[in-house]
Design a protein around this motif. Structure first.
Motif, PDB file in Angstrom:
ATOM      1  N   UNK A  87     -14.948   3.648  12.178  1.00  0.00           N
ATOM      2  CA  UNK A  87     -15.645   3.524  10.896  1.00  0.00           C
ATOM      3  C   UNK A  87     -15.654   4.831  10.101  1.00  0.00           C
ATOM      4  N   UNK A  88     -15.223   5.922  10.693  1.00  0.00           N
ATOM      5  CA  UNK A  88     -15.260   7.206   9.975  1.00  0.00           C
ATOM      6  C   UNK A  88     -14.383   7.198   8.718  1.00  0.00           C
ATOM      7  N   UNK A  89     -13.113   6.710   8.774  1.00  0.00           N
ATOM      8  CA  UNK A  89     -12.300   6.702   7.540  1.00  0.00           C
ATOM      9  C   UNK A  89     -12.908   5.857   6.428  1.00  0.00           C
ATOM     10  N   UNK A  90     -13.444   4.673   6.764  1.00  0.00           N
ATOM     11  CA  UNK A  90     -14.016   3.820   5.718  1.00  0.00           C
ATOM     12  C   UNK A  90     -15.291   4.425   5.164  1.00  0.00           C
ATOM     13  N   UNK A  91     -16.019   5.181   5.978  1.00  0.00           N
ATOM     14  CA  UNK A  91     -17.224   5.861   5.478  1.00  0.00           C
ATOM     15  C   UNK A  91     -16.849   6.933   4.471  1.00  0.00           C
ATOM     16  N   UNK A  92     -15.805   7.700   4.781  1.00  0.00           N
ATOM     17  CA  UNK A  92     -15.346   8.734   3.842  1.00  0.00           C
ATOM     18  C   UNK A  92     -14.847   8.099   2.551  1.00  0.00           C
ATOM     19  N   UNK A  93     -14.066   7.018   2.682  1.00  0.00           N
ATOM     20  CA  UNK A  93     -13.546   6.338   1.491  1.00  0.00           C
ATOM     21  C   UNK A  93     -14.691   5.780   0.648  1.00  0.00           C
ATOM     22  N   UNK A  94     -15.691   5.216   1.292  1.00  0.00           N
ATOM     23  CA  UNK A  94     -16.842   4.678   0.563  1.00  0.00           C
ATOM     24  C   UNK A  94     -17.575   5.776  -0.188  1.00  0.00           C
ATOM     25  N   UNK A  95     -17.711   6.955   0.439  1.00  0.00           N
ATOM     26  CA  UNK A  95     -18.384   8.068  -0.225  1.00  0.00           C
ATOM     27  C   UNK A  95     -17.596   8.536  -1.443  1.00  0.00           C
ATOM     28  N   UNK A  96     -16.259   8.556  -1.321  1.00  0.00           N
ATOM     29  CA  UNK A  96     -15.423   9.009  -2.446  1.00  0.00           C
ATOM     30  C   UNK A  96     -15.451   7.987  -3.579  1.00  0.00           C
ATOM     31  N   UNK A  97     -15.347   6.708  -3.236  1.00  0.00           N
ATOM     32  CA  UNK A  97     -15.285   5.654  -4.259  1.00  0.00           C
ATOM     33  C   UNK A  97     -16.593   5.560  -5.029  1.00  0.00           C
ATOM     34  N   UNK A  98     -17.710   5.763  -4.365  1.00  0.00           N
ATOM     35  CA  UNK A  98     -19.003   5.639  -5.027  1.00  0.00           C
ATOM     36  C   UNK A  98     -19.352   6.837  -5.895  1.00  0.00           C
ATOM     37  N   UNK A  99     -18.485   7.855  -5.908  1.00  0.00           N
ATOM     38  CA  UNK A  99     -18.678   8.967  -6.834  1.00  0.00           C
ATOM     39  C   UNK A  99     -18.559   8.474  -8.276  1.00  0.00           C
ATOM     40  N   UNK A 100     -19.403   8.961  -9.150  1.00  0.00           N
ATOM     41  CA  UNK A 100     -19.462   8.436 -10.523  1.00  0.00           C
ATOM     42  C   UNK A 100     -18.133   8.625 -11.241  1.00  0.00           C
ATOM     43  N   UNK A 101     -17.540   9.798 -11.109  1.00  0.00           N
ATOM     44  CA  UNK A 101     -16.291  10.075 -11.815  1.00  0.00           C
ATOM     45  C   UNK A 101     -15.150   9.234 -11.261  1.00  0.00           C
ATOM     46  N   UNK A 102     -15.034   9.175  -9.935  1.00  0.00           N
ATOM     47  CA  UNK A 102     -13.962   8.395  -9.315  1.00  0.00           C
ATOM     48  C   UNK A 102     -14.162   6.909  -9.569  1.00  0.00           C
ATOM     49  N   UNK A 103     -15.399   6.457  -9.533  1.00  0.00           N
ATOM     50  CA  UNK A 103     -15.685   5.048  -9.736  1.00  0.00           C
ATOM     51  C   UNK A 103     -15.290   4.582 -11.123  1.00  0.00           C
ATOM     52  N   UNK A 104     -15.493   5.410 -12.124  1.00  0.00           N
ATOM     53  CA  UNK A 104     -15.122   5.038 -13.494  1.00  0.00           C
ATOM     54  C   UNK A 104     -13.620   4.885 -13.659  1.00  0.00           C
ATOM     55  N   UNK A 105     -12.830   5.561 -12.808  1.00  0.00           N
ATOM     56  CA  UNK A 105     -11.374   5.460 -12.879  1.00  0.00           C
ATOM     57  C   UNK A 105     -10.854   4.270 -12.072  1.00  0.00           C
ATOM     58  N   UNK A 106     -11.448   4.021 -10.900  1.00  0.00           N
ATOM     59  CA  UNK A 106     -10.919   3.026  -9.953  1.00  0.00           C
ATOM     60  C   UNK A 106     -11.529   1.646 -10.110  1.00  0.00           C
TER      61      UNK A 106
END
Length: 481
Positions: A178-197
């Motif tokens: 679950x470590x990779x998906x946790x890191x990915x979830x943290x990155x995706x939920x970032x406001x700047x990254x989320x607005x792009x993706x």
């Protein structure tokens, strides 16, 4: 009111004093259902027995026929069921039920096997992951579903010290997985990254995957998804020397094919006579667009070469994440063909609407907005003259626009079909009943539609004596087709 008693098959031929534990439920149609789940060595006490554990209640006992208990003794030990056995009869016999109304004429004793009920599936989904919907099932199906839930291993059994080492190892492996998906979830939920993706396929898939994972309804699908992703990642990193070159070659191949397509449209495709000036205008615009896109790909070529590295790394998350990322890459590669489709579609709609309006003018009609109908109208000569000129011009230009629209619409449909195939496979990988298929092969799992109830013919006709009245006891057994 009727009575159903669900009893494990091996208990029906048990010949030793035993306590029975389970649950009692009274359904909406006044059917009393006794679910016998566990048994233990008989231990009578002077006071009533309450329960064996926090999950089950004491239901009654299996006693020797010499016990000869009366109503007061049954109540004293808080029995709801009592069976007896003797040396001359192969099976046990029902002699007492806690609820016995005056008008009761029949009792059903239904035998079942725990492994069969534990591995029960409904529509390819485990019973534990599916809520009971009484409105969609008949009463017998609801009893089977409830019995399957009750026969599942309890938390106390899962916390057995014998399984502590195994559970600890599984817990550590789960944390690592679950470590990779946790890191990915943290990155995706970032406001700047989320607005792009937020509009990408990989983000939409992440939300679907998270819903499936949180629901815990497809653990086998999640495990298979990650295993296939890791295998593909190893293949990309070990067998493919320069996987990024493959994507560059595909991009240039698409560009070359578009040039070839425009070259075909430059002449007279399939014998069609296109308007020379409009055709040259389209070719100049589209060729410039392709050259611009080719220059952009050359500019970002170092970045594109690392894209397959990202696809490989996404294997830690699962094969479906790699497919979702590939869908986004195909959409980027075919962006210029999508733009061509948009251009020709807009021009096609404008010309089609113009021909429709000018045709009404040439015929001397107009559309009355207030009345919502087409009616006659007297146009001036200069209006009819201009309308005729524009109508003729658009009519002769329309075949050329129609040919370009059909060509790029077909190209768009081909791209959409390819992306839909990837999306279909991605969703099916998360929704296939893999767990049910595996259990059917390894543990003899059964679907609820495959269950049937058969009569068990005892040596003698069973009946229960209640206030000098005989109540028939019919014995059935749950089997699979």
């Amino acid at each position: 009111m009727s009575i159903k008693i669900y009893l494990p098959f091996n208990y029906y031929y048990l010949k030793k004093p035993t306590n029975l534990y389970g649950q009692v439920q009274i359904n909406e149609d006044n059917v009393v259902a006794y679910y016998v789940l566990e048994a233990s060595v008989l231990e009578f006490r002077d006071k009533a027995i309450d329960h064996a554990s926090s999950d089950m209640r004491f239901l009654g006992s299996i006693l020797n026929v010499d016990f000869n208990a009366d109503q007061i003794q049954y109540l004293k030990f808080n029995m709801r069921l009592c069976f007896t056995y003797n040396s001359s009869q192969a099976n046990i016999t029902l002699v007492y039920t806690g609820i016995t109304p005056e008008y009761l004429k029949h009792i059903k004793l239904i035998l079942y096997e725990k492994p069969m009920l534990r591995n029960l599936f409904v529509g390819g989904e485990s019973v534990n992951n599916r809520p009971i919907e009484h409105n969609d099932n008949d009463s017998s199906d609801c009893d089977f579903l409830e019995l399957s839930r009750l026969t599942q291993p309890t938390e106390e059994a899962l916390r057995n010290p014998k399984n502590s080492t195994k559970n600890s190892v599984l817990y550590m492996l789960t944390l690592i997985a679950d470590f990779p998906i946790t890191v990915f979830k943290y990155v995706v939920e970032n406001v700047f990254v989320n607005s792009i993706m937020v509009h990408t396929s990989i983000y939409k898939h992440f939300k679907e995957w998270q819903t499936t994972c949180d629901g815990r309804s497809r653990p086998a699908n999640i495990a298979l998804d990650r295993i296939l992703g890791m295998i593909l990642m190893l293949i990309l990193f070990s067998l493919a020397t320069q996987p990024g070159d493959f994507l560059i070659q595909i991009s240039h191949y698409v560009i070359d094919e578009l040039y070839s397509l425009l070259k075909v449209l430059e002449g007279s495709p399939i014998g069609l006579k296109l308007n020379i000036h409009l055709n040259n205008f389209f070719l100049d615009c589209f060729k410039y667009h392709i050259e611009l896109w080719s220059t952009f790909l050359d500019f970002i070529e170092p970045l594109v070469r690392q894209v397959f590295l990202a696809i490989g790394v996404f294997g830690c998350l699962g094969l479906t994440f790699q497919i979702a990322l590939l869908v986004d890459l195909i959409s980027i590669i075919g962006l210029h063909s999508h733009c061509f489709y948009i251009y020709t579609k807009v021009l096609y709609n404008v010309e089609r609407k113009g021909l429709s309006v000018l045709w009404q003018v040439v015929r001397g009609n107009r559309y009355n907005i207030l009345k919502g109908r087409t009616e006659s109208h007297n146009y001036m000569n200069r209006q009819l003259y201009l309308a005729t000129i524009f109508f003729s011009a658009i009519l002769f230009l329309f075949p050329t626009t129609l040919v370009y629209y059909i060509v790029f619409a077909a190209l768009k449909a081909l791209t959409f079909a390819t992306l839909s195939m990837f999306e279909f496979f991605r969703r099916k990988l998360l929704n296939l009943p893999i767990e049910g298929c595996v259990k059917r092969l390894l543990k003899g799992c059964n679907d609820i539609d495959c269950l049937q109830i058969k009569d068990v013919l005892p040596h003698e006709t069973d009946f229960l004596m209640h206030k000098h009245q005989k109540i028939d006891v019919t014995v059935y057994k749950i089997t699979a087709l």
